[in-house]
Design a protein around this motif. Structure first.
Motif, mmCIF file in Angstrom:
data_model
loop_
_atom_site.group_PDB
_atom_site.id
_atom_site.type_symbol
_atom_site.label_atom_id
_atom_site.label_comp_id
_atom_site.label_asym_id
_atom_site.label_seq_id
_atom_site.Cartn_x
_atom_site.Cartn_y
_atom_site.Cartn_z
ATOM 1 N N GLU A 163 0.829 -1.212 0.000
ATOM 2 C CA GLU A 163 0.000 0.000 0.000
ATOM 3 C C GLU A 163 0.864 1.263 0.000
ATOM 4 O OE1 GLU A 163 -3.620 -2.256 2.438
ATOM 5 O OE2 GLU A 163 -2.193 -0.968 3.507
ATOM 6 N N ILE A 164 1.893 1.237 0.838
ATOM 7 C CA ILE A 164 2.780 2.402 0.909
ATOM 8 C C ILE A 164 3.498 2.606 -0.424
ATOM 9 C CG2 ILE A 164 4.850 3.323 2.026
ATOM 10 C CD1 ILE A 164 3.896 1.897 4.600
ATOM 11 N N ALA A 165 3.987 1.531 -0.982
ATOM 12 C CA ALA A 165 4.702 1.629 -2.257
ATOM 13 C C ALA A 165 3.796 2.201 -3.338
ATOM 14 C CB ALA A 165 5.232 0.256 -2.671
ATOM 15 N N ASN A 166 2.558 1.764 -3.348
ATOM 16 C CA ASN A 166 1.627 2.284 -4.365
ATOM 17 C C ASN A 166 1.427 3.787 -4.224
ATOM 18 O OD1 ASN A 166 1.243 -0.099 -5.711
ATOM 19 N ND2 ASN A 166 -0.493 -0.729 -4.435
ATOM 20 N N LYS A 167 1.303 4.231 -2.986
ATOM 21 C CA LYS A 167 1.130 5.677 -2.768
ATOM 22 C C LYS A 167 2.372 6.442 -3.232
ATOM 23 C CE LYS A 167 -1.685 4.835 1.363
ATOM 24 N NZ LYS A 167 -1.687 4.947 2.848
ATOM 25 N N VAL A 168 3.527 5.903 -2.973
ATOM 26 C CA VAL A 168 4.763 6.581 -3.365
ATOM 27 C C VAL A 168 4.918 6.570 -4.891
ATOM 28 C CG1 VAL A 168 7.285 6.538 -3.205
ATOM 29 C CG2 VAL A 168 5.898 6.126 -1.158
ATOM 30 N N MET A 169 4.603 5.432 -5.487
ATOM 31 C CA MET A 169 4.721 5.322 -6.947
ATOM 32 C C MET A 169 3.836 6.348 -7.648
ATOM 33 S SD MET A 169 5.101 1.364 -8.111
ATOM 34 C CE MET A 169 4.567 0.376 -6.701
ATOM 35 N N ALA A 170 2.692 6.610 -7.055
ATOM 36 C CA ALA A 170 1.774 7.584 -7.663
ATOM 37 C C ALA A 170 2.416 8.960 -7.742
ATOM 38 C CB ALA A 170 0.480 7.645 -6.855
ATOM 39 N N LYS A 171 3.300 9.245 -6.792
ATOM 40 C CA LYS A 171 3.934 10.563 -6.770
ATOM 41 C C LYS A 171 5.316 10.571 -7.436
ATOM 42 C CE LYS A 171 0.994 12.420 -3.541
ATOM 43 N NZ LYS A 171 0.882 13.491 -2.553
ATOM 44 N N LEU A 172 5.959 9.436 -7.454
ATOM 45 C CA LEU A 172 7.294 9.362 -8.055
ATOM 46 C C LEU A 172 7.297 8.289 -9.132
ATOM 47 C CD1 LEU A 172 9.512 9.463 -4.793
ATOM 48 C CD2 LEU A 172 9.176 11.334 -6.403
ATOM 49 N N PRO A 173 6.580 8.546 -10.227
ATOM 50 C CA PRO A 173 6.393 7.476 -11.226
ATOM 51 C C PRO A 173 7.675 7.050 -11.934
ATOM 52 C CG PRO A 173 5.480 9.568 -11.995
ATOM 53 C CD PRO A 173 5.893 9.788 -10.581
ATOM 54 N N LYS A 174 8.702 7.879 -11.865
ATOM 55 C CA LYS A 174 9.933 7.517 -12.585
ATOM 56 C C LYS A 174 10.795 6.493 -11.841
ATOM 57 C CE LYS A 174 10.777 11.463 -15.589
ATOM 58 N NZ LYS A 174 11.600 12.669 -15.741
ATOM 59 N N LEU A 175 10.574 6.405 -10.554
ATOM 60 C CA LEU A 175 11.407 5.465 -9.789
ATOM 61 C C LEU A 175 11.017 4.024 -10.097
ATOM 62 C CD1 LEU A 175 11.899 6.972 -6.221
ATOM 63 C CD2 LEU A 175 13.308 7.166 -8.260
ATOM 64 N N ASP A 176 12.020 3.157 -10.034
ATOM 65 C CA ASP A 176 11.785 1.726 -10.204
ATOM 66 C C ASP A 176 11.591 1.145 -8.802
ATOM 67 O OD1 ASP A 176 11.701 -0.895 -10.938
ATOM 68 O OD2 ASP A 176 13.655 -0.941 -11.917
ATOM 69 N N ILE A 177 10.332 1.042 -8.404
ATOM 70 C CA ILE A 177 9.988 0.680 -7.024
ATOM 71 C C ILE A 177 9.499 -0.762 -6.957
ATOM 72 C CG2 ILE A 177 8.318 1.125 -5.161
ATOM 73 C CD1 ILE A 177 8.540 4.082 -5.788
ATOM 74 N N ARG A 178 10.007 -1.520 -5.987
ATOM 75 C CA ARG A 178 9.598 -2.906 -5.792
ATOM 76 C C ARG A 178 9.248 -3.155 -4.330
ATOM 77 N NH1 ARG A 178 10.786 -5.679 -10.883
ATOM 78 N NH2 ARG A 178 11.011 -3.814 -12.174
ATOM 79 N N VAL A 179 8.509 -4.221 -4.119
ATOM 80 C CA VAL A 179 8.062 -4.544 -2.764
ATOM 81 C C VAL A 179 8.454 -5.979 -2.435
ATOM 82 C CG1 VAL A 179 6.045 -4.830 -1.268
ATOM 83 C CG2 VAL A 179 6.117 -2.971 -2.947
ATOM 84 N N SER A 180 8.881 -6.203 -1.201
ATOM 85 C CA SER A 180 9.127 -7.568 -0.753
ATOM 86 C C SER A 180 8.591 -7.727 0.667
ATOM 87 C CB SER A 180 10.626 -7.878 -0.802
ATOM 88 O OG SER A 180 10.837 -9.215 -0.466
ATOM 89 N N THR A 181 7.742 -8.726 0.839
ATOM 90 C CA THR A 181 7.182 -9.006 2.162
ATOM 91 C C THR A 181 7.855 -10.271 2.688
ATOM 92 O OG1 THR A 181 5.084 -8.038 1.498
ATOM 93 C CG2 THR A 181 5.049 -9.484 3.426
ATOM 94 N N LEU A 182 8.649 -10.134 3.729
ATOM 95 C CA LEU A 182 9.470 -11.275 4.140
ATOM 96 C C LEU A 182 8.635 -12.410 4.727
ATOM 97 C CD1 LEU A 182 12.686 -9.568 5.506
ATOM 98 C CD2 LEU A 182 12.135 -10.299 3.193
ATOM 99 N N GLY A 183 7.601 -12.085 5.464
ATOM 100 C CA GLY A 183 6.649 -13.110 5.901
ATOM 101 C C GLY A 183 7.191 -14.136 6.867
ATOM 102 N N HIS A 184 6.615 -15.330 6.789
ATOM 103 C CA HIS A 184 6.804 -16.335 7.834
ATOM 104 C C HIS A 184 8.210 -16.867 7.982
ATOM 105 C CE1 HIS A 184 2.419 -16.398 8.005
ATOM 106 N NE2 HIS A 184 2.579 -16.947 9.177
ATOM 107 N N LEU A 185 9.064 -16.639 6.996
ATOM 108 C CA LEU A 185 10.410 -17.193 7.158
ATOM 109 C C LEU A 185 11.098 -16.569 8.371
ATOM 110 C CD1 LEU A 185 13.033 -15.278 5.918
ATOM 111 C CD2 LEU A 185 11.650 -15.605 3.888
ATOM 112 N N GLN A 186 10.604 -15.407 8.807
ATOM 113 C CA GLN A 186 11.169 -14.768 9.995
ATOM 114 C C GLN A 186 10.902 -15.553 11.278
ATOM 115 O OE1 GLN A 186 10.346 -10.200 9.751
ATOM 116 N NE2 GLN A 186 9.083 -11.154 8.171
ATOM 117 N N ARG A 187 9.971 -16.468 11.249
ATOM 118 C CA ARG A 187 9.620 -17.216 12.461
ATOM 119 C C ARG A 187 10.482 -18.451 12.681
ATOM 120 N NH1 ARG A 187 5.944 -15.608 15.367
ATOM 121 N NH2 ARG A 187 4.263 -14.277 14.649
ATOM 122 N N GLY A 188 11.089 -18.949 11.613
ATOM 123 C CA GLY A 188 11.756 -20.240 11.731
ATOM 124 C C GLY A 188 13.258 -20.117 11.811
#
Lengths: 323, 323, 323, 323
Positions: free
Chosen positions: D232-257
Motif C-alpha cells: 500500500e505504501i509503495a503504491n502511494k509513493v509510486m503515484a507521486k514518483l512514477p519515474k522510480l523503479d519501485i519494488r516490494v518484498s514481504t518477508l513473511g513467515h520465514l522470519q519465524r523459523g
C-alpha cells in the motif's frame, strides 16, 4: 524381493539422511518393507535392525549426519563376522540391501556379495567425490560450500591484515574438494595429491602476486598433498619468505556436517530411489550413480578400483583467474 | 573540532567496517571532515590518510574485515614513531581521533594522548569481549555465532559416529567466546582460562555422560586454557580413556571474518556515533561502550587494566543443562 | 581481436560478478584489453565503458548482484539505438563482446550481430535455468539454495502449528526453481507452468497426507503456474478445505541476491573463460554453456527459441518421496 | 513442588525449543518431574502431557519451531475449558507450570492463576520483543538476523538495478524488528507503528538520497505501520514518483523459523532455568525476564499491560547513518 535393509557406513556425509529417507519412502511406495540398520555393518552383525515407517524419516531430509549412525566395522572384515551378518539377515528375511557409503563400504559389500549372494546396491555417500561411477557423490557439494563459507571469512581477515593463508581442506587421496574450493574461493594456488607442486612453485606464485601488488593470498591445500599438510607447507615457505605474514587454518571436521545443499538433497533422493529400483530390477553388486544427469549402475569393483581424474580444465582455471 | 581521523588497529573483528561507516557518516552529519587512516598507527606515521565522503563507506556495513586495513605497529611503540605520527596529524590539521580496536590499540592511544594531547575516543573492536567498559565488544556476537555454526556441524558428525570432540575456540586470555559457545552449542564441558578444570574433571564429565547413555560429547576449549590447547588436552584424556573415539577441531581464523550479525552492526553504529559525539563534547582518552543499553565512556586506563569477569551464572548453566 | 567489452543485462543473478571477473582475467591473460560496460545495452549506447584491470574485479567473486549494473534497454530495441551502440563500440575500438544475461539479452545480441556483425558470445546468467544450451545457468543453484533455506525455516513454523503453506518461488515461464525446491524442501506438491495441476489435485494431495497423519504440508508454487499465484491458489483451496490452517509465503526478490554457491562460482568462471576463448577462436552469435560437464557453444537463436523441458524423473520423485 | 508442566503457546519463535530443553533439564537437575504439554493450553485441556526425560530434549537446542507444538486455544478462553484444564493438571499431580509465549499466553495464565491458583511462571517467547519485563524476548534476535540476511540479498539486486525497495518485516503492534533491521540493513528509512511517518516524508527521504546520487534505496516497513502495509505504501509513493523503479518484498513467515542465534539460545537457556527456580522459590503469576543482564520477575499483569517504548536513540541513528 520383500524386505530390504538400508545402512550408512564409513565417514558420514551431508545428504546421507536424505538418501535414507529416499530409500525408505521408495521402498514403501514400491511395496517393500524397509529395515533401518544402525551402525553400518556392525548393526547387521548385531541385529540392530528396525522396521521403518514413512514417518520414521520425517524431517530428516535437511539434517546433517546420519540417523542410522555410521561406524567402521572390524568384525565384518572377518569371515566369522560376515557369517553372523548373513545369519541375522536371513533371520529377519531381508533379501536385499542398500549400502550408503564410500570405498570401504563397497569393498565390504563386494566381498559379502561374493560369499553370500545377498543382492546389494550402493549409493555413493562421501564428501570426497572420489568414486568412479558418479559425477558427484552425496555430500561433496555441501562440503565444498561449507569450506567456501569458511574461506570467504578467512579472506576477510587475510585482506584486512595483508596476510597469506594456507587453508587445509579435506581430501586424503583426492583433490576434488580443494580444486573446487580453490576456484570458488579465488585462491592463488591449489595443492592437490594428484599433481606435484613444489615449494618453489608456491614461492613463485606468491612473489608473482606481490609483483602485481596483491597484498594478500590464499593457498588451498588438500590434506593429502605430497608436500605435507598445511602447517608443514607453511613452515617450509616461511623459511624462505620470512617477511610474509603467513597463517594456517585447518578446516577439519566441520566440513562433514551441516544441512545438505539443494544439489545434495536432490542427488541423494534420486540415488535412493535408483538403488531401490535397481534391487527390484535384479541389479546387484553395483553402485547407483548419476553421470551426465542419467542414473547409471557401476559394479562395486569398478567403482572402487578406477580413479576419477582431477579436471585439467579446472586446474588451468585457477591459474587463469590469477591474472 | 574540524577534522577527525578514524582507524582500525589490532586483530580485525566483524563490525569494524560498520563502525568506520558510522564514524564517517556521524562526522559528516555533525559538520566535520573525516579522514580514513589505513593500517592503524602505521598509517598515521606514514600519512596514509584520506578524506572520506559518504559514499566512501557505502555498502560496507555488512562486510567483514576492515576496509581501512589493520596492523600492529612497532614503530608507534617508539618515541620517534609517535613524534612522526603527531607531525603528520598536525600537517593534515586533524584534531581528533577515533580508534577502533582492543587492548593494544588503547594502550597506544593512552600514551599518545599523554604525550601529545590529541583528543582520542576509542570504540571496542575485538572478538574477545574482554574490555572493561562495554557489555559487548564489536565482533564478539558474530564470532560466537560463527563458531556456533561450526559446532552445530561438528555435532552432526559427532552424533553419527558416537565421538567425543574437543573444539578449540578463540580467547587467549578470556573465556567469553568459549562459555557462550558452550551454552549455545550444548557442550558437555567448557574449559576457560578464568577457571581451573583438571583433566580428571574432563574424564569425570565424560564418564557421567556415558553413564546416562549419551553416546557423543562436545568439550569447548578456549585457546588460552591453562591445561593447554585442544590437541594437548585431548591427548591427555585419550591416554586415560583409550576406548573413546576422540577428535579435535581448532576453529581458528574463520571466527574473525564474515558479515556481522545484527547485534554487531547496531552496536558498531551506536559506538561510532557515540565516539564522534564524545569528541565533539570534549571527551578524550576514553573508550565509548554500552552498558545496560546506555552509552558510557570509560577511561582507556580503566578499560585496559580492569578485567571483566566471566559470569558464574553462565558457568553453572553449562552444568545444569547437562542433567 | 584486441579490445573486448563485457556487460550484464536483464534480471541480475548471483554469479554474474564471478563471470565478469572471469571475463576480465581471462581477457588479460590472453592479451586482450577488456572494457566493463555499465547498465547493459544502455551503457554501450551512452559510452559508459571503462578499461578494466585485474584489480578492478578483486573480491567480487563472492558478491551477489553485478558491479556493472544491469538494466533493460528500450533504446536498444530501436534501430537508432543500436546504431549509436555500434558507433560507440567503433569509437573505442571494441571488436568483441561478452553478454551475460538471459533470453532478452541474447535476443538483442542476435539482432545486433545480424545488423553490425560485431562478434558476440553470451554467458547464460539467469536464476530461471530456462536457456537451452546449458545444463545450468549462472545463478540458478544459488537461487534454489536461497529459496530452500527459506523453505526450511517455514517448515519449522508449519510443523509447530500444523499448518499448510503455499510457498511461491520465482519462475514466470519455467518450473525449474520450483521443482528443485520441491524435492529439496520435501514438499508435498509442486505446481509448475509446464504441467497442469488442478485445485482438486491439490485437495487430494492434502487429504492423502492427512489420512497418513501428516499434520503439516508444503506446496511449492512457481509464480507462473497456470492456476494463478500462491495467494490465488491458496484462496481456492481454502474455499474447499475451510478447516485447514492455510498460509501463504511469497519468497520474492531475495532469491535474486546473495553470495553465489560454489557451483555458481565455478560455472561462472568456466563460462567467462569459455566466452573469451570463443571470441578469440572466431565464434560469434553463440552462447557458451556447459552440457555434461563439457563447454559447448549454442547459437543465440537456438538458445532462446528451444525450450529445456522439465524432467519427468524429478516430477515423479516428488510423488514417490511423499509415500 | 514435585511435578511441573511446560508448554509453548502463541506464535512460535526460534529458541522455544532451547527453552523447553532448559526447563526439562533444570527441573530434573532440581529434583522435579517435568511434563511436556503439547499444543499449548489445548494440550492441558485434552491431557496431552508426557513425562520428559533428559534425552527427550536432546539435540533440540539448535532447532527452530517447537517440538511441543503451539496453538491458540479458544476453549481455554471459556470458564469450562479452564475447569477441564485444572482437572487434568490435578489428575496428573502437576503443581506448577512454565508457560513459554507472549501476550496472549500470559493473559490466559493470569486468568487461570486467579481462578485456580496453580503456580505459573512465564518465559517470553515471541519474535516481536514487545513484552515489558525483558530487554530481549526469545526469538527476536534470530528473527532480526534472518530478516537482515534477506535484506542484504535484496540490497544486492536493488544496487544492480538502481531500485527502491519497500521491505515489510513482522511487527503488527511493534517496530522493534523494523528498527533493528533498518539500522542493521542500512535502510534509508524505517516506518513503524510507534511513530508517524507521512508519505511525504518517504518522498523527501528518497529525493534527498537521489540528490546525493544514491541510486538505490531500502525502506523498512513494520507490518503494522499506520500508513498501511508495504504494498500500500509503495503504491502511494509510486503515484507521486512514477519515474522510480519501485519494488516490494514481504518477508513473511520465514522470519519465524530457523536455528536460533547464540543470543537466543543463551537467553532461552537462562530463562528456562530462571522459570524453574522461580517456581521452586515460590514465585507465581510472573514472567521471568532479563534486564541489564540480571534475571528479574515481572508480574504477568505488568508484562502484558505496560509497553516497551521504541528507542529514540535508534530512530535517530537511522537518520544520521543516511548522511
Amino acid at each position: 524381493m520383500k524386505n530390504i535393509g538400508v545402512f550408512t557406513s564409513g565417514g558420514d556425509a551431508p545428504g546421507m539422511n536424505a538418501c535414507v529417507r529416499a530409500v525408505v519412502r521408495s521402498g514403501l511406495s514400491l511395496g517393500l518393507n524397509v529395515y533401518g540398520i544402525r551402525y553400518g555393518y556392525n548393526g547387521i552383525i548385531s541385529g540392530d535392525m528396525h522396521l521403518m515407517k514413512s514417518y520414521s524419516v520425517s524431517n530428516i531430509l535437511q539434517k546433517g549426519g546420519t540417523i542410522l549412525k555410521s561406524a567402521r566395522s572390524e568384525e565384518f572384515q572377518t569371515k566369522e563376522g560376515r557369517k553372523k551378518a548373513y545369519e541375522q539377515l536371513k533371520a529377519k528375511g531381508i533379501d536385499g540391501l542398500v549400502a550408503i557409503g564410500g570405498d570401504g563400504t563397497f569393498t565390504g559389500a563386494n566381498i559379502f556379495y561374493e560369499e553370500y549372494g545377498i543382492p546389494t546396491v550402493g549409493a555413493p555417500g562421501t564428501i570426497d567425490n572420489d568414486l568412479y561411477g558418479s559425477d558427484y557423490t552425496i555430500g561433496f557439494d555441501t562440503a565444498v560450500n561449507t569450506a567456501l563459507e569458511a574461506i570467504d571469512k578467512i579472506r576477510d581477515t587475510a585482506n584486512s591484515h595483508d596476510r597469506v593463508f594456507f587453508i587445509e581442506v579435506m581430501g586424503r587421496h583426492s583433490g576434488y574438494i580443494a580444486i573446487h574450493c580453490g576456484i570458488g574461493g579465488g585462491a592463488e594456488l591449489v595443492m592437490v595429491p594428484e599433481t606435484s607442486t613444489t615449494i618453489q612453485d608456491v614461492i613463485d606464485t606468491l612473489n608473482k602476486g606481490r609483483d602485481k601488488e596483491k597484498t594478500s593470498a590464499i593457498v588451498i591445500v588438500a590434506e593429502g598433498d605430497e608436500q605435507g599438510n598445511a602447517h608443514e607447507i607453511a613452515n617450509k615457505v616461511m623459511a624462505k619468505l620470512p617477511k610474509l605474514d603467513i597463517r594456517v587454518s585447518t578446516l577439519g571436521h566441520l566440513q562433514r556436517g551441516g544441512s545438505p545443499t539443494s544439489l545434495d538433497r536432490i542427488l541423494a533422493s534420486r540415488l535412493g530411489l535408483a538403488a531401490v529400483e535397481g534391487l527390484i530390477n535384479g541389479k546387484s553388486n553395483v553402485m547407483a550413480g548419476i553421470i551426465d544427469d542419467e542414473v547409471v549402475y557401476t559394479s562395486f569393483k569398478l567403482a572402487i578400483s578406477k580413479t576419477k581424474p582431477i579436471s585439467n580444465e579446472l586446474m588451468r582455471l585457477v591459474e587463469v583467474m590469477n591474472n
